[in-house]
Write an enzyme that holds these catalytic residues in place. Structure first.
Site: not given
Ligand code: PLP
Length: 419
Positions: A241, A275-278, A314, A318, A344
């Site tokens: 997050g 659990e980093p993604g972004r 995005r 959002y 479209c």
């Molecule tokens: C999407 C998600 C993440 C990653 O979130 P980011 O904002 O991209 O870091 C981590 N854990 C869970 C359970 C998610 O659904």
């Protein structure tokens, strides 16, 4: 620019040491381009900030599930946070050990649970009592024990866009912290379940530490209570997050996050999972797109480009902001324009009322910070072909996903014989 890998040389955009024009000439547009150096920098930042404690970083694959990027992230020691059987399959194929995979999501199907159990993943992050019972049932049928945590909904406001806030009491995610103790005790009695963890994920694009710390506090309190009751928690998963800079957001440094989290959890003796993604991939990628036409209606400018909401949803989904810069930065004349795609839908735009340097048709634009929730949310809407993806490292570049071609649109389509 915030991203060190983007720079102008003689007013032309370079991505690391590669001239954008080389890429668009060779691979066409729209084109996702990722920087190897930025990716590895972001990975190392996590590893260094938390080096003083036991950690497992599980990259949230949904942010960008490109296979080569996953392989690079996996090779660096990261595990994966998955939300589907598809992500499990691709993570395993990318060489990520099942021992480093955690499985999140409110709607895990029976066949996906079976697949994850047979793969012997590290942990299921369970989001409801019914899901717990389903996992228990399937585990017993396999004569296995499923390692689980509960995703706890700590009811804090993460102060982000409401579509990506997940930790409020009335969101669909997680279990109410008030119900948690009772559920843990129930889980501990189930034959197919081994309780190992406690998890949260309160939202995405978080730019303040205080909601994360407040939620972590609540989780730590819960873990202590559980440990006292003989339910030993060895994995504390604080989710992902952390935000990135899209425009001018100030994002807290990882070292600050570590400094506030580590003292909280020290006495628990747990392995910390994040659990980093972004924050791993968001700023590692850009979307290159060609200006097709300029159009002016009642003094309103439209810059019509060849990338649309099907390539990067995005802004439409959002109202997200992406910085958009010209690939050749010659013009001194500024205009204000809506930058729109060919799809479209009125909602198909990448920017609204954006002040930008004047560009001609056939010139190119670079949409920044497009590495997360960009390609992974791409679709074939309007039967548009999904873009190609390229990885740049120094002065080298590698095609890591082919642009789709027209015949891909017929894959899986069937004739209703006899109709
Ligand atoms: C999407 C998600 C993440 C990653 O979130 P980011 O904002 O991209 O870091 C981590 N854990 C869970 C359970 C998610 O659904």
């Amino acid at each position: 620019m915030a991203e060190e890998y983007l720079n102008y040389r003689n007013k032309r955009l370079f991505i690391e040491n590669v001239d954008f024009e080389k890429l668009v000439n060779k691979f066409g547009t729209p084109l996702y381009v990722y920087s190897f150096s930025e990716l590895t920098k972001n990975i190392k930042a996590y590893q260094e900030a938390f080096s003083s404690c036991k950690t497992l970083f599980c990259y949230a694959c949904k942010a960008n599930s490109n296979f080569e990027l996953l392989r690079i992230i996996g090779r660096s020691g990261f595990g994966a946070d998955i939300v589907s059987g598809g992500e499990l399959f691709v993570s395993l194929k990318a060489g990520i050990s099942p021992k480093k995979i955690v499985y999140s999501g409110v709607g895990k199907r029976g066949d996906e649970i079976l697949y994850a159990l047979n793969s012997d993943i590290l942990m299921f992050n369970v989001e409801s009592e019914e899901e717990l019972l389903e996992i228990n049932r399937i585990a017993i049928s396999l004569n296995k024990k499923a390692r689980i945590s509960f995703r706890i909904n700590p009811d804090v406001d993460p102060e982000t866009h409401h579509y990506i806030a997940t930790g409020l009491a009335l969101s669909k995610f997680g279990i109410d912290i008030k119900e948690a103790e009772k559920l843990y005790q129930k889980a501990a009695r189930l034959k197919g379940i081994e309780v190992v963890g406690c998890q949260m994920h309160i939202g995405s694009q978080l730019t303040k530490l205080s909601p994360i710390i407040e939620a972590a506090h609540k989780l730590v309190g819960l873990v202590k209570k559980l440990n006292k009751k003989g339910i030993k928690i060895s994995l504390l998963d604080l989710g992902g997050g952390l935000g990135i800079t899209y425009k001018n957001e100030k994002v807290p440094a990882l070292s600050m996050l570590a400094k506030r989290i580590l003292p909280l959890i020290e006495e628990l003796g747990v392995t910390l999972i994040l659990e980093p993604g972004r924050s791993i991939v968001g700023n590692t990628g850009v979307l290159l797109t060609k200006v097709l036409y300029l159009k002016n209606k009642r003094n309103k400018n439209f810059v019509i480009i060849d990338a649309g909401m099907n390539d990067l949803i995005r802004p439409s989904l959002y109202d997200a902001y992406h910085e958009i810069i010209p690939c050749v930065n010659k013009s001194n004349k500024m205009i204000k324009a809506d930058i729109v795609g060919p799809v479209c839908e009125s909602g198909d735009f990448l920017a609204k009322e954006r002040a930008m340097p004047f560009v001609n048709n056939n010139s190119y634009l670079c949409v920044r910070s497009a590495g997360a929730y960009g390609f992974s949310m791409a679709s074939n809407y309007n039967f548009r072909l999904k873009p190609a993806e390229v990885l740049v490292k120094g002065d080298k570049y590698y095609l890591i996903r082919d642009r789709e071609n027209l015949s891909d649109l017929l894959v899986n389509q069937k004739t209703a014989v006899g109709v």
